[in-house]
Write a protein that holds these residues in place. Structure first.
Motif, PDB file in Angstrom:
ATOM      1  N   UNK A  32       8.163  93.114  60.200  1.00 28.45           N
ATOM      2  CA  UNK A  32       8.923  92.748  59.286  1.00 28.45           C
ATOM      3  C   UNK A  32      10.579  92.217  59.599  1.00 28.45           C
ATOM      4  N   UNK A  33      11.356  93.006  60.360  1.00 25.00           N
ATOM      5  CA  UNK A  33      12.619  92.302  60.765  1.00 25.00           C
ATOM      6  C   UNK A  33      12.445  90.978  61.131  1.00 25.00           C
ATOM      7  N   UNK A  34      11.510  90.490  61.769  1.00 25.72           N
ATOM      8  CA  UNK A  34      11.675  88.939  62.102  1.00 25.72           C
ATOM      9  C   UNK A  34      11.041  88.157  61.062  1.00 25.72           C
ATOM     10  N   UNK A  35      10.201  88.411  60.364  1.00 21.23           N
ATOM     11  CA  UNK A  35       9.684  87.802  59.076  1.00 21.23           C
ATOM     12  C   UNK A  35      10.087  88.052  57.846  1.00 21.23           C
ATOM     13  N   UNK A  36      11.162  88.852  57.512  1.00 15.98           N
ATOM     14  CA  UNK A  36      11.589  89.277  56.381  1.00 15.98           C
ATOM     15  C   UNK A  36      12.032  87.964  55.318  1.00 15.98           C
ATOM     16  N   UNK A  37      12.278  87.057  55.937  1.00 18.09           N
ATOM     17  CA  UNK A  37      12.701  85.732  55.018  1.00 18.09           C
ATOM     18  C   UNK A  37      11.336  84.918  54.655  1.00 18.09           C
ATOM     19  N   UNK A  38      10.400  85.442  55.058  1.00 15.34           N
ATOM     20  CA  UNK A  38       8.939  84.570  54.578  1.00 15.34           C
ATOM     21  C   UNK A  38       8.103  85.567  53.797  1.00 15.34           C
ATOM     22  N   UNK A  39       8.445  86.840  53.644  1.00 20.73           N
ATOM     23  CA  UNK A  39       7.446  87.764  52.770  1.00 20.73           C
ATOM     24  C   UNK A  39       8.106  88.475  51.956  1.00 20.73           C
ATOM     25  N   UNK A  40       7.770  89.599  51.230  1.00 23.08           N
ATOM     26  CA  UNK A  40       8.123  90.305  50.202  1.00 23.08           C
ATOM     27  C   UNK A  40       9.274  91.415  50.870  1.00 23.08           C
ATOM     28  N   UNK A  41      10.378  91.560  49.870  1.00 20.62           N
ATOM     29  CA  UNK A  41      11.127  92.466  50.394  1.00 20.62           C
ATOM     30  C   UNK A  41      10.595  93.967  50.117  1.00 20.62           C
ATOM     31  N   UNK A  42      10.981  94.605  51.276  1.00 21.22           N
ATOM     32  CA  UNK A  42      10.253  95.837  51.618  1.00 21.22           C
ATOM     33  C   UNK A  42      11.512  96.991  52.176  1.00 21.22           C
ATOM     34  N   UNK A  43      11.119  98.347  51.938  1.00 21.64           N
ATOM     35  CA  UNK A  43      11.901  99.225  52.100  1.00 21.64           C
ATOM     36  C   UNK A  43      10.907 100.256  52.939  1.00 21.64           C
ATOM     37  N   UNK A  44      11.472 101.171  53.921  1.00 23.16           N
ATOM     38  CA  UNK A  44      10.799 101.913  54.574  1.00 23.16           C
ATOM     39  C   UNK A  44      11.287 103.388  54.577  1.00 23.16           C
ATOM     40  N   UNK A  45      10.476 104.397  54.191  1.00 25.63           N
ATOM     41  CA  UNK A  45      10.529 105.967  54.043  1.00 25.63           C
ATOM     42  C   UNK A  45      10.080 106.489  55.106  1.00 25.63           C
TER      43      UNK A  45
END
Length: 396
Positions: A32-45
């Motif tokens: 996700x850190x590398x592809x965050x601009x190509x995918x849906x916004x995500x948060x981690x718990x």
């Protein structure tokens, strides 16, 4: 030569441990850190260890009938986890989110609102029938693809899925036993998203060699005429995303959003047998998947004899009602109250009988009455039994 460890043995067979081990490098927290601009916004718990253990204890108690595994302390931990998720949802995705763990989603879990599932499915099916579609298994599959039972809008929605999913149980059990902590992932809900427009791409040695409709069971009549346009958009986003993936071979899932006319990356998976091949086959199409020439497959005819599958795996699944997840919290509390009451009775009985036996002991030594001797012996047996029960309850 040293004997292989249990973990090494599990890696040699088709175990859940092997499945998780193969997928770990492709978990969403990795890419996700590398592809965050190509995918849906995500948060981690991140799960705490007590939270993971409490979920395991809940499922062991509810589904494996291992009495006593879930404690009131576990319930308190689960209630606090629910509050933590609720705050994250309100603060980040007030319109709702898609919930998963790092490796996979709890799609086998029990949604909180079964009425919504039934009503939404009936409405989507009727809509298709009104548009002229025949009442067939394929039409039912098209209706199912519009039912988003993994959308969560509250902490309770999330807990219902987490506490009833065998996938969650397997992944958390693997963490507790072998390491590699798990996390809850909340992904911004996209109302345009539909399984009809999800696709799976197979990348080998830096080439996108094969592309498939993700839902390989359903024939979508309008997909054929959009095929070329969707293919071009997928290639465009893949060429932008690929340099950021960090490996030369993998499987990437995409979704086309028709209203905004764009493609978004959903996730990536290993280029291994553990990843479903959709309309391709690891046994018969490996040459194409590894070397090309490029092929884009979509389903052009309905899946034969699918009605029995729908009846068993979908329609039967949502019939009737099942207990809500938090009803088992109340059961544990009731059992705990009963245990406390039983403990109190045992402790009082033990204390009283031991004290009375000690007081009467001198009289027992001087007494010549058979009746008194039998009474004293019975009192000693009662004291021993009550003390034994008290010690067992204390240990438990």
């Amino acid at each position: 030569m040293a004997e292989p460890t249990e973990a090494e043995q599990l890696l040699e067979i088709g175990s859940e441990h092997r499945l998780r081990s193969e997928n770990l490098p492709f978990d969403i927290d990795v890419w996700y850190p590398s592809l965050r601009h190509f995918t849906f916004e995500s948060i981690f718990i991140p799960f705490t260890r007590p939270e993971a253990e409490a979920i395991l204890h809940y499922q062991e108690t509810r589904f494996l009938e291992r009495k006593g595994k879930l404690t009131t302390i576990d319930v308190e931990v689960l209630e606090k986890l629910e509050q933590r998720i609720e705050l994250s949802l309100r603060g980040n995705f007030p319109e709702g989110a898609f919930m998963r763990l790092c490796g996979r989603s709890p799609k086998d879990g029990e949604p909180l609102d079964r009425d919504y599932i039934r009503e939404k499915y009936s409405a989507e099916l009727q809509k298709l029938l009104d548009e002229g579609a025949p009442l067939t298994g394929n039409t039912k599959m098209r209706a199912i693809s519009k039912v988003h039972w993994l959308k969560v809008q509250s902490g309770a929605d999330c807990m219902s899925l987490l506490l009833t999913s065998e996938r969650v149980f397997a992944d958390l059990h693997d963490w507790i036993r072998w390491g590699e902590p798990e996390q809850i992932v909340l992904r911004k809900w996209e109302p345009e998203l539909s399984q009809e427009f999800e696709f799976r791409g197979f990348v080998c040695n830096n080439k996108l060699n094969a592309l498939s409709q993700y839902d390989h069971y359903t024939y979508y009549p309008g997909l054929e005429r959009m095929k070329d346009s969707i293919q071009a958009k997928i290639f465009s986003i893949w060429e932008q995303a690929h340099p950021h993936v960090g490996t030369h071979s993998y499987v990437m899932d995409f979704v086309y959003l028709p209203k905004s006319d764009r493609v978004v990356v959903i996730e990536i998976s290993p280029f291994l047998l553990c990843t479903g091949p959709s309309l391709f086959s690891w046994a018969f199409d490996r040459e194409v998947m590894e070397k090309g020439p490029f092929e884009f497959r979509i389903k052009d005819t309905p899946y034969p004899n699918i009605d029995p599958i729908i009846e068993v795996n979908w329609e039967a699944r949502w019939k009737g009602e099942i207990p809500k997840y938090d009803q088992f919290y109340d059961l544990v509390q009731s059992q705990n109250n009963f245990s406390i009451s039983l403990s109190t009775i045992s402790y009082l009985t033990s204390f009283t009988s031991v004290g009375l036996a000690s007081f009467l002991y001198p009289y027992y030594l001087r007494s010549k009455s058979l009746g008194f001797s039998l009474l004293y012996s019975g009192l000693c047996v009662l004291a021993f039994a009550a003390t034994s029960v008290s010690i067992k309850l204390l240990r438990d």
